[in-house]
Design a protein around this motif. Structure first.
Motif, short mmCIF file in Angstrom:
data_model
loop_
_atom_site.label_atom_id
_atom_site.label_comp_id
_atom_site.label_asym_id
_atom_site.label_seq_id
_atom_site.Cartn_x
_atom_site.Cartn_y
_atom_site.Cartn_z
N ALA A 1 -7.43 47.57 56.30
CA ALA A 1 -6.35 48.25 56.98
C ALA A 1 -4.82 47.88 56.81
CB ALA A 1 -6.60 48.26 58.49
N LEU A 2 -4.70 46.78 56.45
CA LEU A 2 -3.40 46.24 56.02
C LEU A 2 -3.17 47.01 54.56
CD1 LEU A 2 -2.71 42.44 56.97
CD2 LEU A 2 -1.23 44.72 57.42
N GLU B 1 -9.67 44.17 58.95
CA GLU B 1 -8.13 44.05 59.16
C GLU B 1 -7.59 44.05 57.87
OE1 GLU B 1 -7.87 40.59 61.56
OE2 GLU B 1 -8.22 41.56 63.32
N LEU C 1 -15.10 41.69 60.94
CA LEU C 1 -13.72 41.90 61.38
C LEU C 1 -12.51 41.88 60.58
CD1 LEU C 1 -12.53 42.96 64.29
CD2 LEU C 1 -12.49 40.39 65.08
N TYR C 2 -12.75 40.47 59.99
CA TYR C 2 -11.64 40.10 59.14
C TYR C 2 -11.24 41.10 57.91
CZ TYR C 2 -9.06 36.97 55.74
OH TYR C 2 -8.30 36.43 54.69
#
Ligand code: FES
Length: 213
Positions: free
Chosen positions: A35-36, A32, A28-29
């Protein structure tokens, strides 16, 4: 009070369950974070908007030394200058401290160099005037009257001809964009104004303190 125990899932040991929770957290980390990176990498300025290269039809180029054309979407004024011409000398004239003629196309940023107000062209006085504190500028953006600390900023301009050749604005020793002279032997197809490439106007003597040439 007893510590909370990890739930018991049939067929999975407590150690395996904690491992899967840990792996899911890392995934998950990482997702993210990726995605950034992608979000930052995708350009958020679209073509034709301020900050991009704006194509201008040559039909919108004003005649030599005529009033500037307003491009509100690109936040610039387009000017066509020639201090060797007898046309429009009330708008564009050569000052005694200017050694060379001023000729060519330039795109002038619409923000006053004093405190950032939006100035406008005054057709009655033939100059740019800022309503906030009274700075005034000649057609090419040179300061006539303070409190502006420098002349108006300009954007990079490239002239594109029908034969595919191009002429980009050159800069002076201070990195300020000079007007681009039109090659009259060719057909001008497009004027490109790069509103993402702005050069600060130079600090010049006020024209109100310089006699005309
Ligand atoms: S912001 Fe234009 S003169 Fe002050």
């Amino acid at each position: 009070m007893a510590a909370a125990e990890a739930p018991s899932v049939p067929g999975i040991s407590r150690r395996e369950f904690l491992y899967y929770v840990w792996a899911a957290s890392i995934a998950l980390y990482t997702g993210e974070f990726l995605a950034l990176i992608i979000w930052y990498a995708i350009p958020i300025i679209r073509e034709g908007e301020f900050g991009s290269v704006i194509p201008v039809n040559p039909d919108r180029l004003p005649p030599v030394n005529d009033a500037p054309t307003n491009f509100s979407e690109g936040r610039f004024w387009l000017v066509n200058l020639d201090t060797t011409s007898s046309e429009g000398v009330e708008r564009m004239y050569r000052a005694s401290d200017e050694a060379s003629p001023i000729q060519g196309v330039a795109a002038i940023y619409k923000v006053c160099t004093h405190l950032g107000c939006i100035y406008s062209w005054n057709a009655a006085t033939n100059r740019f005037e800022c309503p906030c504190h009274g700075s005034k500028y000649r057609l090419d953006g040179r300061r006539i009257q303070s409190p502006a600390p420098r002349s108006l900023d300009r954007f990079g301009v490239t002239l594109v001809y029908a034969d595919g050749s191009e002429t980009a604005a050159e800069t002076d020793d201070g990195g300020f964009f000079l007007p681009v002279v039109i090659d009259e032997s060719k057909t001008l197809a497009e004027i490109r104004v790069d509103t993402g490439d702005r050069a600060d106007g130079p600090i010049t003597t006020l024209l109100s303190e310089v006699v005309p040439a």
